[in-house]
Design an enzyme around this catalytic site. Structure first.
Site, PDB file in Angstrom:
ATOM      1  CE1 TYR A   1     -21.583  12.043 -11.946  1.00 39.26           C
ATOM      2  CE2 TYR A   1     -23.724  12.138 -10.856  1.00 39.26           C
ATOM      3  CZ  TYR A   1     -22.406  12.539 -10.942  1.00 39.26           C
ATOM      4  OH  TYR A   1     -21.902  13.421 -10.025  1.00 39.26           O
TER       5      TYR A   1
ATOM      6  CG  PHE B   1      -6.805   3.794  12.097  1.00 41.25           C
ATOM      7  CD1 PHE B   1      -5.821   2.819  12.098  1.00 41.25           C
ATOM      8  CD2 PHE B   1      -7.118   4.415  10.901  1.00 41.25           C
ATOM      9  CE1 PHE B   1      -5.167   2.471  10.927  1.00 41.25           C
ATOM     10  CE2 PHE B   1      -6.461   4.059   9.725  1.00 41.25           C
ATOM     11  CZ  PHE B   1      -5.486   3.092   9.737  1.00 41.25           C
ATOM     12  CB  THR B   2      -3.405   7.197  11.159  1.00 41.46           C
ATOM     13  OG1 THR B   2      -3.917   6.258  10.209  1.00 41.46           O
ATOM     14  CG2 THR B   2      -2.231   6.559  11.901  1.00 41.46           C
TER      15      THR B   2
ATOM     16  CG  ASP C   1     -12.655   1.586  11.673  1.00 39.59           C
ATOM     17  OD1 ASP C   1     -12.877   0.866  10.677  1.00 39.59           O
ATOM     18  OD2 ASP C   1     -11.636   2.286  11.785  1.00 39.59           O
TER      19      ASP C   1
ATOM     20  CE  LYS D   1      -7.253  -0.892   5.128  1.00 35.11           C
ATOM     21  NZ  LYS D   1      -7.651  -0.034   6.205  1.00 35.11           N
TER      22      LYS D   1
ATOM     23  NE  ARG E   1      -0.199   1.760  11.305  1.00 37.04           N
ATOM     24  CZ  ARG E   1      -0.370   2.851  10.541  1.00 37.04           C
ATOM     25  NH1 ARG E   1       0.350   3.938  10.720  1.00 37.04           N
ATOM     26  NH2 ARG E   1      -1.271   2.862   9.577  1.00 37.04           N
TER      27      ARG E   1
ATOM     28  CG  PHE F   1       2.183   7.354   9.176  1.00 35.83           C
ATOM     29  CD1 PHE F   1       1.231   8.141   9.787  1.00 35.83           C
ATOM     30  CD2 PHE F   1       1.769   6.412   8.253  1.00 35.83           C
ATOM     31  CE1 PHE F   1      -0.122   7.989   9.482  1.00 35.83           C
ATOM     32  CE2 PHE F   1       0.423   6.249   7.941  1.00 35.83           C
ATOM     33  CZ  PHE F   1      -0.519   7.055   8.555  1.00 35.83           C
TER      34      PHE F   1
HETATM   35  C1  LIG Z   1      -7.425   1.408   6.602  1.00 36.46           C
HETATM   36  C2  LIG Z   1      -8.209   1.804   7.772  1.00 36.46           C
HETATM   37  C3  LIG Z   1      -9.019   2.951   7.765  1.00 36.46           C
HETATM   38  C4  LIG Z   1      -9.039   3.921   6.608  1.00 36.46           C
HETATM   39  O1  LIG Z   1      -9.497   3.349   5.442  1.00 36.46           O
HETATM   40  P1  LIG Z   1      -8.910   3.771   3.996  1.00 36.46           P
HETATM   41  O2  LIG Z   1      -9.688   2.926   3.057  1.00 36.46           O
HETATM   42  O3  LIG Z   1      -7.454   3.509   3.991  1.00 36.46           O
HETATM   43  O4  LIG Z   1      -9.204   5.228   3.822  1.00 36.46           O
HETATM   44  C5  LIG Z   1      -9.767   3.207   8.898  1.00 36.46           C
HETATM   45  N1  LIG Z   1      -9.713   2.431   9.981  1.00 36.46           N
HETATM   46  C6  LIG Z   1      -8.944   1.328  10.036  1.00 36.46           C
HETATM   47  C7  LIG Z   1      -8.918   0.484  11.258  1.00 36.46           C
HETATM   48  C8  LIG Z   1      -8.158   0.983   8.948  1.00 36.46           C
HETATM   49  O5  LIG Z   1      -7.363  -0.092   9.017  1.00 36.46           O
END
Ligand SMILES: *Cc1c(COP(=O)(O)O)cnc(C)c1O
Length: 468
Positions: A82, A134-135, A225, A268, A392, A459
């Site tokens: 943990y 970004f969303t 980011d 990513k 998008r 979306f």
């Molecule tokens: C995917 C993404 C996020 C969010 O990350 P998650 O792991 O999906 O929560 C934030 N910013 C960008 C540019 C992304 O592509």
């Protein structure tokens, strides 16, 4: 004997992936009639299709990478304690070495880190500038009471512009914003590298340095980011004078050094199926963050991740910064994009890091933006071949909290997102041919009507019907 002359050899020597395949995952193909039914059942929303019904899945590059044998070996070394798992310390060391930040806490994925950062930094009435929204990022900034202001250069909104660094911050616009609202109302500048919503477009080191100089003058933090910062580093190596001879790893470190911390979706660049982190250089901010992590994610040494997944991410980071990995990764995206471009299909230029973006406004000039041209285009593509892409455009942009109106983004795009180390060049060819078939049939395309609209990040779950 044929009389056709031999075709000319390509001018450039080919590259190939720096790996070979050890395990395969069979794909299913549906008939055209089954695909038509499936997309209708999914309300013309590719997020609502079953994965089993997709042939080539280009919905996202998020969590869809293939892991290496070295990562899988690491999965067996998970320390599922943990508290204080050894895999946490391996992950921390990898982030410190390659990204250069001091204090790190894992999160379940990128948005977990965005939530924590927004809550500790943003007060109601604050302004958060960023190089395009970004969303999930904007959602958390707004949920914390902030207002997002777009400070990306205008070229980012023009799909035809060949600017090599369309993700750049408009430094003059940022300066004017600081004058207007005052530095005290700007908790930080959010810099995305690369810029997903602009088409995976990079930001230059020179621009990042200018943003650092300006924000330092006003005592404003920069939080990156860093989701695709390694891909950004590759573009700097390719396009920015003075960086040709530097390695991706060296460039990444120099770039991150110009910021005060980052949020990260490990799904990513970092070559894993789940995970993320928040990194900060300020001890006081980190203490606040690691306290909130306990509320939302888990103890600060696992943040919602299993030990084995932290190990896979630590190893994924090491693999992600290798130059030959990036050459193949971005080379594949360029292969698909340049092929479509050479056939006259309208795609966002230059080709970005993680995806090829189709310009739905140019496909369907006869559809109004509130007839959801990009949503319709993604549905037609699925129907044609079982290739799954993502909208998008106006659906992703959502509605203004204050006026209730749709946001009308300049870019109305369909994203063909390439998972890392998953598909072959033949899959790219099949995809390109399907896009071309949908392009040829563009004149008769119909728009959509939204029949179900969820309240948040619509979306993902909205449903549509075809207009008559
Ligand atoms: C995917 C993404 C996020 C969010 O990350 P998650 O792991 O999906 O929560 C934030 N910013 C960008 C540019 C992304 O592509």
């Amino acid at each position: 004997m044929s009389n056709t002359p031999p075709s000319p050899r390509p001018a450039k020597r080919s590259w190939a992936e720096p790996w070979k395949v050890k395990m395969v995952e069979p794909l299913k193909t549906l008939t055209a009639a089954q695909r038509s039914q499936a997309i209708r059942d999914a309300g013309y929303n590719t997020f609502l299709l079953k994965s089993d019904d997709c042939y080539i899945d280009l919905l996202t590059d998020s969590g869809t990478s293939a892991m290496s044998d070295w990562q899988w070996a690491g999965m067996m070394l998970g320390d599922e304690a943990y508290a204080g798992s050894r895999n946490f310390y391996n992950l921390e060391a990898a982030i410190q070495k390659y990204y250069g930040y001091k204090y790190i806490t894992p999160t379940h994925q990128g948005r977990g880190a965005e939530n924590i950062l927004s809550q500790i930094c943003i007060k109601p009435g604050d302004t958060v500038p960023g190089n395009m929204y970004f969303t999930t990022t904007r959602h958390h900034q707004e949920a914390a009471g902030g207002t997002f202001v777009d400070i990306v250069i205008p070229e980012a909104h023009d799909p035809k512009s060949e600017h090599p660094f369309k993700g750049n911050v408009d430094v003059k616009a940022l300066e004017a914003l600081i004058e207007k609202v005052g530095a005290k109302k700007i908790p930080y500048v959010c810099v995305a590298a690369t810029v997903n919503m602009a088409g995976g477009q990079p930001i230059s080191m020179e621009n990042m340095r200018a943003v650092r100089a300006l924000t330092s003058k006003h005592g404003i933090n920069i939080f990156l980011d860093a989701t695709r910062a390694v891909e950004n580093a590759w573009f700097i190596k390719q396009r920015e004078p003075g960086y040709e001879k530097k390695s991706v790893a060296e460039i990444l470190l120099e770039f991150c050094n110009l910021s005060d911390g980052c949020t990260m979706s490990g799904k990513k660049d970092a070559l894993v199926n789940i995970g993320g982190w928040l990194a900060l250089n300020d001890r006081g901010l980190y203490d606040e963050a690691s306290n909130l992590v306990v509320v939302y994610e888990g103890l600060h040494t696992y943040g919602g991740m299993a030990g084995r997944d932290m190990e896979a991410m630590a190893r994924g980071i090491v693999e992600s910064v290798q130059d030959d990995h990036m050459r193949a990764r971005i080379g594949q995206v360029e292969y698909l994009g340049e092929k479509l471009h050479s056939w006259g299909v309208p795609v966002v230029r230059p080709i970005g890091g993680h995806a090829v973006y189709l310009d739905a406004k140019a496909f369907y000039p006869h559809l109004k933006q509130d007839q959801f041209p990009a949503q319709a285009l993604a549905a037609y593509l699925y129907e044609d071949s079982g290739v799954r892409a993502m909208e998008r455009g106006i659906v992703s942009a959502g509605r203004s909290k204050t006026t209730g109106e749709h946001y009308y983004p300049k870019l109305e795009l369909v994203r063909l997102t390439i998972p890392r180390r998953v598909y072959t060049q033949a899959h790219m060819d099949v995809t390109a041919e399907s896009v071309a078939a949908v392009w040829d049939a563009r004149a008769t395309a119909k728009g959509l009507k939204m029949i179900y609209e969820p309240k948040y990040l619509r979306f993902f779950q909205a449903k549509f019907e075809q207009l008559g």
